[in-house]
Each structure stands twice: as structure tokens, then as C-alpha cells.
Motif scaffolding. Structure first.
Motif, PDB file in Angstrom:
ATOM      1  N   PRO A 324       0.832  -1.214   0.000  1.00 41.33           N
ATOM      2  CA  PRO A 324       0.000   0.000   0.000  1.00 41.33           C
ATOM      3  C   PRO A 324       0.864   1.261   0.000  1.00 41.33           C
ATOM      4  O   PRO A 324       1.955   1.291   0.574  1.00 41.33           O
ATOM      5  N   ARG A 326       0.193   4.061   1.451  1.00 42.94           N
ATOM      6  CA  ARG A 326       0.158   4.754   2.730  1.00 42.94           C
ATOM      7  C   ARG A 326       0.214   3.742   3.861  1.00 42.94           C
ATOM      8  O   ARG A 326      -0.552   2.784   3.843  1.00 42.94           O
ATOM      9  N   PRO A 327       1.103   3.952   4.828  1.00 42.44           N
ATOM     10  CA  PRO A 327       2.140   4.972   4.836  1.00 42.44           C
ATOM     11  C   PRO A 327       3.244   4.609   3.840  1.00 42.44           C
ATOM     12  O   PRO A 327       3.432   3.447   3.503  1.00 42.44           O
ATOM     13  N   ARG A 426       0.849  -1.686   9.971  1.00 45.12           N
ATOM     14  CA  ARG A 426      -0.612  -1.844   9.799  1.00 45.12           C
ATOM     15  C   ARG A 426      -1.359  -0.856  10.687  1.00 45.12           C
ATOM     16  O   ARG A 426      -2.321  -0.212  10.252  1.00 45.12           O
ATOM     17  N   ARG A 429      -1.058   2.517   9.272  1.00 45.90           N
ATOM     18  CA  ARG A 429      -1.880   2.674   8.072  1.00 45.90           C
ATOM     19  C   ARG A 429      -3.307   3.068   8.456  1.00 45.90           C
ATOM     20  O   ARG A 429      -3.910   3.958   7.834  1.00 45.90           O
TER      21      ARG A 429
END
Length: 540
Positions: A324, A326-327, A426, A429
Motif C-alpha cells: 500500500p 500509505r504509509p 498496519r 496505516r
């Protein structure tokens, strides 16, 4: 971005006029051409008149002054690949996409001049006859455009059949180009160019950022064959300071700089010992760098160019659809004594969320930690302190120097640390997603991990940033910080991945060799450039 990928600039002014006009001409051309920018010098040519064949300017001091001015002006336009052509005879390596001339050199209607440019480029360099031709305005402030009347443009340079030169030739810069151009003017038949490699690079500034020999040699050959295609070029690696210059009986001249003149004298001493005649030493003056900073050399140099790479993006970030955005995770790594931890703190002060993998490592070893039971089972109760905690010094002594035992330990510990890192990312995020909904901006996470690359954790990060430091400085820091002997400090460093191996796998490189303020500037530059990369593209 300039609109043309390459260009040919034709200059017809008298040579003594060029030093005072070079900056304005190069600036005007650089606004149109990304590079390479070829320069064809033909003093006295009337571009708007009848077609004329190529006529190279006389190889004398006036030409060298003009070359020095042009290459100095190009040095102020970072990234501009300027090549002043000293003899036609073949198609250029990168075909020009635009033809340029100075408007001040072509009074009258532009159409005949543009047609003359197209005819010359087609006849001399095999360019398509329909290339766009533009006339440049220039800033002529700075003095009499006719130059200094006391300079003698007719004085001739000496000529030699075979000429030699040596250097690192890393990222060919203006001083290299002037040096090589002088070689081309002096040589009638052959230029022998020695390119430093191997141990000769060890004590250079930031040797990890020096381009591979094959790439440096290829760039050198392309430049030389563009500049003067009539010469024969022998490009050879140098494993010692002398190379073939002390054994080649055909050489007549060695081109040196002010700094390497003593090296030239050493070459002649060796030649006499080998029963060969001395070489004429032709010295080229150093070129001052108009943009050097406080920790860089005043001259134009490869070491300064490498320092300017610190904090910049050296290769594209990883594109992993499974990761992902982000971050945005930066993996910060580096050897013992590299200053990595201080850099992580600076990034935290700039707004990054920092995950300290070393702290997580302590947590996985703690009683009740995810790796505790497996480590004790694998290495025995003798690694335990009286309170049941793992004595990491005892454990380290069991695995140090024993690759099989070390792998046994890391196979247990590294996956557990990776799980803890992923869990923290996680959670971050989720926090970032809530912040985005509140329009609080983006987030960057820094994973501070000395073993990032050894553990194969690249799949958890978008970019790898590496802190490097020369071995001698690292040894000094380790001895002062940890109280180890110099020999023990070297053994510790040799057990780790080398700087070069880390750099090859990194997007950004940082170095804490200089004052803390210089390190801070590097980190701020890296952070600012990262923010630019993360900013969305503006809507058309």
C-alpha cells in the motif's frame, strides 16, 4: 524540461570573443536543449552566405581559452552535456534535434541563416536537412565582445603522434572535457586514456558512488569519438598509477593537470628506468567550480559531483502493487558507525514515524517474547543469565564467525521482527487513513534497520536509504564508542555487508563523514525531494 533532447550550436565569432560570451550563449542554448549540446566552432563563417566546407579553428591558446570558458559555463548548468567538436568526419553519437546559432553573429533576415545552418549540419554531420533552426539571444554584458587584443590567437600548440592521459573520468565534467579536448588537439594519431579502477579508487571520496569501469570507459569513448573522430583511441583500465605510460615506446606526451604534474614526473622517472625516453608534460590548469559548497573542492571535481548525489534519488523506487502507498515506508540501513541512528532521529523530527528494528530485536529476545523459547531451545540454557534473560554477548560469541550457526539464529529471529514491523505499519496505516479523511495530509514511516538488506525486508519498504561511511572513519568511531580494539572493530565491519553492496540496492545514499550540519542538510534535502515525489501531479 527543455523541448529538444539534443542540439548543435554553431558559433562563428572570433575565438577571442568567446570567453566573454560563453555564459550567455550556453545559458540560452541550455534553455532549449536537455543534452547533449554539440558546439561547432567556425570563426568567420557567414551562415547566410554561400555554402562553405568545415574549417576547424587553429589549435592554439585562444582555442583552449574558448574551450575553458564554454565548459566552465556548462558546469554552471548542472546536467548539461556540452561537447565542443574539434573535427568533423562522422555522424554524431546522439543526432541533434535542433540547430542553433547566435543571433548577434548573423545580422539580417533569419531565413538565409537558418538555411545555412541546415546545409552545414547536413553536409558535415549527416543531419536531416529539415531540422528546426533557431537563433539565440544572449546576455552580452561583461565587456568588449572582441576580447583582449593582446591575446595571440595564431600561436600554435605543439603536436605529437601519440599522447597519453589518465584519470578516474567519473561522470565526465567540464574539467575532464577540457583536459580531453587538449589531448585531442595535441595528438595527431593516437590518444591512450588510462581509466583508474580497482585499488586506485579505494581512497577516493565516496568510492561507492563511482560509476562502474565499463560505463566510464563507454562514456569516455563516446565523447572522444564525437569530439575528434579522426584519432585512434586506446582506453585501458589502470590498476596502478602508471599503467602503459611507462612501457609504451610510441608515446611522446603526457597531459597532466596542476595536481598531477608530480605524477607525470614519476612516470618519466619510471620510463628512464625502463630505457625509454621521457615524455613531454603538457599541463592544463584546473577549472574553478562556480557552485562549490563549503565541504566541496574549489575546483570542478568528480568528488564534488558525487557529494551532490547524496540525498537524491539514484534509482527509481520499487513498484509493488501488494505494498500500500500509505504509509510510504523508507527502509533506512547502514553499517556500524555510519550515523544511521542519528539520521533516523532527524527524519523523526521532520515528521516521519520511526520504527526502530533494533528495539524490536531486544523485544523478541525477552522472556515471553516471540523468539525467546526457540532461541533457548536452539542454543541451550548456557546463553541465559541468572534472571532468565538471554545474554546476547554469550549468544553472539556462539554465532560470530560461524555462518551456519548465524543463519540458524537469524532464521528464528528475523521473521519474528518482520512480523512486529508489519503489525506496527498496519496500525500506522489505519491511523493515516483516518488522518486522510480529516485532510491532515500524508505520512512517511522510516524503518531503521541495520539488517534490512541481509534479512530481505525490501518487500516491506518503498525505498531503501543507506548511510555509508569510509571504513577508517567507521573503525575510529567504533573504537571510541564501544571501547573495542582496532582489530576487533575491523572484524565487526568485515562481518557486515559492504557499503558498495548496500549502495547497489538503494534508492538514496547519505554520508555522515563531514560536520553534523552537512549531514543535517543531506537529510533535509532527501526529505524535501521525497515530499516532491509523494505530492500528486498537478491537474492539467
Amino acid at each position: 524540461m527543455p523541448p529538444f533532447a539534443s542540439g548543435l550550436l554553431v558559433l562563428t565569432a572570433p575565438l577571442p570573443a568567446l570567453p566573454r560570451r560563453a555564459a550567455g550563449l550556453v545559458a540560452a542554448a541550455a534553455g532549449l536543449v536537455a543534452g547533449p549540446l554539440y558546439v561547432h566552432l567556425q570563426p568567420g563563417l557567414r551562415l547566410g552566405g554561400p555554402a562553405a566546407g568545415p574549417a576547424a579553428p587553429p589549435a592554439g591558446p585562444a582555442l583552449l581559452r574558448a574551450l575553458a570558458a564554454l565548459y566552465t559555463a556548462a558546469a554552471a548548468r548542472r546536467g548539461l552535456d556540452l561537447r565542443v567538436l574539434l573535427g568533423p568526419g562522422r555522424r554524431l553519437a546522439r543526432q541533434p534535434r535542433v540547430l542553433l546559432a547566435a543571433a548577434a553573429e548573423a545580422p539580417g533576415p533569419p531565413e538565409p541563416v537558418q538555411l545555412g545552418l541546415q546545409r552545414l549540419a547536413a553536409a558535415v554531420y549527416g543531419c536531416p536537412p529539415s531540422l528546426p533552426a533557431l537563433l539565440l539571444g544572449e546576455d552580452t554584458a561583461g565587456g568588449d565582445p572582441e576580447g583582449d587584443p593582446e591575446q595571440d590567437p595564431e600561436a600554435a600548440l605543439p603536436e605529437f603522434l601519440d599522447v597519453a592521459v589518465g584519470g578516474t573520468f567519473d561522470r565526465l565534467h567540464g574539467a575532464h572535457r577540457l583536459l580531453l579536448s587538449a589531448c585531442c588537439l595535441l595528438a595527431r594519431r593516437r590518444l591512450l586514456a588510462g581509466v583508474a579502477d580497482g585499488e586506485l579508487l579505494r581512497h577516493k571520496v565516496l568510492p561507492e558512488l563511482i560509476e562502474p569501469y565499463e560505463l566510464r570507459a563507454a562514456k569516455l569513448r563516446e565523447f572522444l569519438e564525437d569530439v575528434k573522430p579522426s584519432l585512434c583511441y586506446d582506453i585501458v583500465p589502470l590498476a596502478d598509477p602508471f599503467g602503459p605510460s611507462v612501457t609504451d615506446p610510441d608515446l611522446q606526451c603526457l597531459v597532466v593537470s596542476e595536481e598531477t604534474h608530480r605524477g607525470g614526473e614519476a612516470v618519466n622517472k619510471k620510463r628512464l628506468e625502463n630505457g625509454l625516453p621521457e615524455l613531454a608534460l603538457y599541463e592544463i590548469q584546473l577549472m574553478k567550480d562556480p557552485e562549490h559548497s563549503q565541504n566541496e573542492e574549489e575546483k570542478i571535481s568528480s568528488s564534488s559531483l558525487r557529494q551532490r548525489l547524496l540525498g537524491t534519488l539514484l534509482q527509481p523506487p520499487r513498484r509493488d502493487p501488494a505494498l500500500p502507498l500509505r504509509p510510504y515506508v523508507i527502509g533506512l540501513t547502514g553499517g556500524t558507525g555510519s550515523g544511521k541512528t542519528s539520521m533516523a532521529k532527524l527524519l523523526g523530527q521532520l515528521g516521519a514515524f520511526v520504527i526502530d528494528a533494533d528495539q524490536l530485536g531486544h523485544a523478541v529476545y525477552a522472556p515471553g517474547g516471540p523468539a525467546y523459547q526457540a532461541v533457548v531451545a536452539a542454543f541451550g540454557a548456557e546463553i541465559l543469565n541468572k534472571d532468565g534473560t538471554i545474554n546476547r554477548k554469550v549468544l553472539g560469541a556462539k554465532v560470530f564467525g560461524n555462518q551456519e550457526q548465524l543463519k540458524r539464529l537469524t532464521d528464528i529471529v528475523w521473521p519474528k521482527i518482520a512480523q512486529m514491523v508489519k503489525e506496527r505499519v498496519r496500525r500506522l496505516r489505519l491511523k493515516v487513513m483516518r488522518a486522510v479523511k480529516r485532510q491532515e495530509g500524508k505520512a512517511v514511516c522510516v524503518l531503521d534497520a541495520a539488517v534490512l538488506l541481509e534479512a530481505g525486508w525490501q518487500d516491506m519498504v518503498h525505498e531503501v536509504w543507506t548511510a555509508i561511511i569510509p571504513e577508517e572513519e567507521a573503525v575510529r568511531r567504533i573504537v571510541a564508542r564501544d571501547g573495542l580494539t582496532e582489530e576487533a572493530a575491523r572484524r565487526r565491519l568485515q562481518s557486515q555487508m559492504s557499503n558498495r553492496q548496500r549502495v547497489e540496492q538503494s534508492q538514496v545514499v547519505l554520508c555522515s563523514l563531514w560536520e553534523p550540519e552537512i549531514t543535517r542538510q543531506q537529510v533535509h534535502k532527501a526529505w524535501d525531494l521525497l515530499q516532491q515525489r509523494l505530492s500528486p501531479e498537478p491537474s492539467p
